[in-house]
Design an enzyme around this catalytic site. Structure first.
Site, PDB file in Angstrom:
ATOM      1  N   HIS A 307      21.449   9.827  54.871  1.00  0.00           N
ATOM      2  CA  HIS A 307      20.326  10.505  55.511  1.00  0.00           C
ATOM      3  C   HIS A 307      19.840  11.612  54.604  1.00  0.00           C
ATOM      4  CE1 HIS A 307      17.895  12.545  58.531  1.00  0.00           C
ATOM      5  NE2 HIS A 307      17.924  11.389  59.179  1.00  0.00           N
ATOM      6  N   ASP A 365      21.161   4.884  63.358  1.00  0.00           N
ATOM      7  CA  ASP A 365      20.858   3.451  63.451  1.00  0.00           C
ATOM      8  C   ASP A 365      22.085   2.567  63.283  1.00  0.00           C
ATOM      9  OD1 ASP A 365      18.134   3.637  63.958  1.00  0.00           O
ATOM     10  OD2 ASP A 365      17.745   4.111  61.864  1.00  0.00           O
TER      11      ASP A 365
HETATM   12  N1  CMC Z   1      23.994   2.787  50.577  1.00  0.00           N
HETATM   13  C1  CMC Z   1      24.335   2.963  49.286  1.00  0.00           C
HETATM   14  N2  CMC Z   1      23.917   4.004  48.545  1.00  0.00           N
HETATM   15  C2  CMC Z   1      23.118   4.908  49.148  1.00  0.00           C
HETATM   16  C3  CMC Z   1      22.729   4.790  50.493  1.00  0.00           C
HETATM   17  C4  CMC Z   1      23.201   3.670  51.218  1.00  0.00           C
HETATM   18  N3  CMC Z   1      22.855   3.500  52.496  1.00  0.00           N
HETATM   19  N4  CMC Z   1      21.926   5.820  50.830  1.00  0.00           N
HETATM   20  C5  CMC Z   1      21.810   6.575  49.729  1.00  0.00           C
HETATM   21  N5  CMC Z   1      22.525   6.031  48.706  1.00  0.00           N
HETATM   22  C6  CMC Z   1      22.694   6.582  47.352  1.00  0.00           C
HETATM   23  C7  CMC Z   1      21.429   6.354  46.550  1.00  0.00           C
HETATM   24  O1  CMC Z   1      21.508   5.142  45.815  1.00  0.00           O
HETATM   25  C8  CMC Z   1      21.419   7.570  45.657  1.00  0.00           C
HETATM   26  O2  CMC Z   1      22.320   7.338  44.603  1.00  0.00           O
HETATM   27  P1  CMC Z   1      22.024   7.966  43.114  1.00  0.00           P
HETATM   28  O3  CMC Z   1      22.112   9.444  43.287  1.00  0.00           O
HETATM   29  O4  CMC Z   1      23.133   7.398  42.293  1.00  0.00           O
HETATM   30  O5  CMC Z   1      20.668   7.483  42.720  1.00  0.00           O
HETATM   31  C9  CMC Z   1      21.998   8.678  46.529  1.00  0.00           C
HETATM   32  O6  CMC Z   1      22.817   8.001  47.499  1.00  0.00           O
HETATM   33  C10 CMC Z   1      20.948   9.498  47.248  1.00  0.00           C
HETATM   34  O7  CMC Z   1      20.077   8.614  47.944  1.00  0.00           O
HETATM   35  P2  CMC Z   1      18.513   8.836  48.079  1.00  0.00           P
HETATM   36  O8  CMC Z   1      17.847   7.528  48.332  1.00  0.00           O
HETATM   37  O9  CMC Z   1      18.023   9.623  46.908  1.00  0.00           O
HETATM   38  O10 CMC Z   1      18.479   9.750  49.364  1.00  0.00           O
HETATM   39  P3  CMC Z   1      17.237   9.971  50.322  1.00  0.00           P
HETATM   40  O11 CMC Z   1      17.484  11.239  51.004  1.00  0.00           O
HETATM   41  O12 CMC Z   1      15.967   9.850  49.547  1.00  0.00           O
HETATM   42  O13 CMC Z   1      17.284   8.718  51.314  1.00  0.00           O
HETATM   43  C11 CMC Z   1      17.817   7.311  53.144  1.00  0.00           C
HETATM   44  C12 CMC Z   1      17.802   8.754  52.591  1.00  0.00           C
HETATM   45  C13 CMC Z   1      18.104   7.341  54.636  1.00  0.00           C
HETATM   46  C14 CMC Z   1      16.436   6.656  52.945  1.00  0.00           C
HETATM   47  C15 CMC Z   1      18.934   6.507  52.390  1.00  0.00           C
HETATM   48  O14 CMC Z   1      20.186   7.093  52.611  1.00  0.00           O
HETATM   49  C16 CMC Z   1      18.948   5.037  52.796  1.00  0.00           C
HETATM   50  O15 CMC Z   1      18.184   4.247  52.206  1.00  0.00           O
HETATM   51  N6  CMC Z   1      19.793   4.646  53.806  1.00  0.00           N
HETATM   52  C17 CMC Z   1      19.787   3.276  54.314  1.00  0.00           C
HETATM   53  C18 CMC Z   1      18.616   3.108  55.299  1.00  0.00           C
HETATM   54  C19 CMC Z   1      18.882   3.786  56.623  1.00  0.00           C
HETATM   55  O16 CMC Z   1      19.962   3.680  57.198  1.00  0.00           O
HETATM   56  N7  CMC Z   1      17.850   4.467  57.142  1.00  0.00           N
HETATM   57  C20 CMC Z   1      17.907   5.129  58.463  1.00  0.00           C
HETATM   58  C21 CMC Z   1      17.841   6.622  58.357  1.00  0.00           C
HETATM   59  S1  CMC Z   1      18.255   7.459  59.886  1.00  0.00           S
HETATM   60  C22 CMC Z   1      17.006   7.052  61.012  1.00  0.00           C
HETATM   61  C23 CMC Z   1      15.645   7.394  60.565  1.00  0.00           C
HETATM   62  O17 CMC Z   1      15.396   8.408  59.921  1.00  0.00           O
HETATM   63  O18 CMC Z   1      14.749   6.656  60.918  1.00  0.00           O
END
Ligand code: CMC
Length: 430
Positions: A307, A365
């Site tokens: 998140h 989720d």
């Molecule tokens: N699985 C594997 N690696 C992950 C995941 C994951 N679910 N989430 C983040 N990472 C890694 C990502 O690859 C990155 O690694 P690096 O620093 O090596 O590049 C690091 O963690 C930081 O991730 P980010 O994408 O830069 O973080 P963000 O804050 O931009 O994204 C997020 C947050 C929710 C989009 C992301 O964690 C994600 O894609 N999660 C899976 C989708 C999900 O469950 N979404 C629901 C969110 S909660 C409900 C809502 O808000 O609607």
């Protein structure tokens, strides 16, 4: 008290810029950069990693501590003692209602649940196999055409009616998009039922038989709605605010929010989690999936994990896990294979260095899909249910923005990286 300031100095000049530091009632202080443009600079923050886009007194999140408050009330207390209608009142009006206010609010929402009858014909223009979220984007946007008498955001009376209409009618639209999809007759809302019960009724009743929603399952759905009701300036809420900042009508703004919510990184994640758990199929395959999520060359992510704000357990995920236990127990499904895979996946991921280092915890989720599936909700409706819950938050946030004095149209700046000025070349010279 003197105003705290932050000072910007430059490595290549003597220029100094002092910027005010603003303090909220809770949380991180904010540097007010609004005057920077006058000094010839903009800030650069794609994805809003460190940018506060507004002031708001609705929802507070402490991502490090895993705290979520609606109007100051911890989500755990609201999930245990409150109900979705009361939470919607709280989000919209800022205080918990008295018994009379609660009864009036429930009644007003209840008597706005029916759709303009011509909207039923509008549904029929969609393909039968359309995704319910596609139908919802269209139908909620179409409310602008059917409820023009409550579409002026700057008229306080119209604004209030629009808020009620949205809260009350989005569930009807969601349920009907499912009925249309499966080719069953639309069920009109029943004013004798509570909010969550009424939604279950519109989803699962048919004109041929009596339908009595199970109170334990209605309560579980109501709790899901509470947990999803608001989450401060997330992607869809910011979309609603940006759309609304131009003075667009409330129905169009909420339709924009629904479109943003649909993405798999946001509200679409609950559907993606369930697909992922089904694909895993057996606890023996969890290791393989964890490896795939850790592999930087693979775009796969563990859905329902991570998140932007929470770097600790998402408090909604813990409550959702508990709801999962309650619902599966009620239905005699303690051994649900997907729930077993989810519990094991969580356990393994939380002990894995990659997830520990990156502070990736289950989010709301991760378990909501399992609960919804146990309630008999088809997967394609998961995000639609998130949307009908979040409508409470979107409406409250939109309301807060348009009723604030001196709000401005949202108009970000950019760092231009394209060609400099050049002259048009006739086609024969290219
Ligand atoms: N699985 C594997 N690696 C992950 C995941 C994951 N679910 N989430 C983040 N990472 C890694 C990502 O690859 C990155 O690694 P690096 O620093 O090596 O590049 C690091 O963690 C930081 O991730 P980010 O994408 O830069 O973080 P963000 O804050 O931009 O994204 C997020 C947050 C929710 C989009 C992301 O964690 C994600 O894609 N999660 C899976 C989708 C999900 O469950 N979404 C629901 C969110 S909660 C409900 C809502 O808000 O609607």
């Amino acid at each position: 008290m003197t105003q705290r300031t932050a000072r910007i100095t430059f490595s290549d000049s003597d220029q100094v810029i002092d910027l005010p530091v603003l303090e909220g009632t809770l949380g991180t202080d904010v540097i007010d950069t609004r005057s920077l443009g006058a000094h010839g600079y903009f800030t650069f923050d794609p994805g809003f990693l460190s940018t506060a886009s507004c002031t708001s007194s609705i929802t507070y999140i402490d991502g490090d501590a895993g705290l979520l408050y609606y109007r100051g009330y911890p989500i755990e207390q609201l999930a245990q003692h409150s109900d979705f209608m009361e939470v919607s009142y709280l989000l919209l009006h800022g205080e918990l209602p008295t018994a009379q206010q609660k009864a009036d609010f429930n009644n007003t929402v209840r008597y706005h649940t029916m759709l303009h009858d011509q909207m039923a014909y509008f549904f029929r223009g969609f393909r039968r196999d359309a995704h319910p979220m596609a139908v919802m984007v269209g139908m909620v946007g179409a409310m602008s055409a059917f409820y023009r008498d409550s579409s002026d955001p700057f008229d306080p009376v119209q604004r209030e009616i629009a808020a009620y209409r949205l809260l009350a009618k989005v569930p009807t639209i969601a349920a009907w998009s499912y009925k249309y999809n499966v080719g069953m007759p639309f069920m009109y809302p029943q004013n004798r039922l509570g909010f969550a019960e009424n939604f279950l009724y519109m989803m699962f009743a048919t004109p041929c038989e009596d339908y009595h929603p199970n109170p334990v399952l209605s309560r579980a759905l109501d709790r899901i709605l509470i947990l999803h009701a608001d989450h401060e300036q997330n992607a869809s809420t910011s979309t609603v605010r940006v759309a609304g900042s131009s003075g667009a009508n409330p129905f169009a703004c909420i339709a924009a929010g629904i479109a943003s919510l649909w993405g798999p990184l946001h509200g679409g994640a609950n559907e993606a989690v369930l697909k992922m758990l089904e694909e895993i199929g057996d606890v023996s395959r969890i290791g393989e999936v964890i490896q795939r999520a850790k592999d930087r060359s693979n775009p796969f992510r563990l859905m329902g994990f991570g998140h932007r704000i929470y770097k600790n357990m998402d408090p909604r995920a813990a409550l959702m896990r508990q709801t999962c236990h309650e619902v599966l127990d009620e239905l005699g499904l303690h051994d649900d294979p997907l729930f077993r895979i989810a519990l094991k996946l969580e356990e393994i991921a939380l002990q894995d260095d990659y997830f520990i280092e990156k502070k990736l915890y289950p989010n709301v989720d991760f378990y909501s899909g399992i609960v919804l599936r146990a309630l008999g909700i088809p997967m394609s409706m998961f995000t639609a249910i998130f949307a009908l819950a979040r409508t409470a938050g979107w409406v409250a946030q939109w309301y807060e923005m348009v009723s604030a004095a001196g709000h401005k149209i949202a108009r970000p700046r950019q760092l231009y990286t394209g060609e400099q000025r050049r002259d048009y070349l006739p086609i024969e010279l290219r």
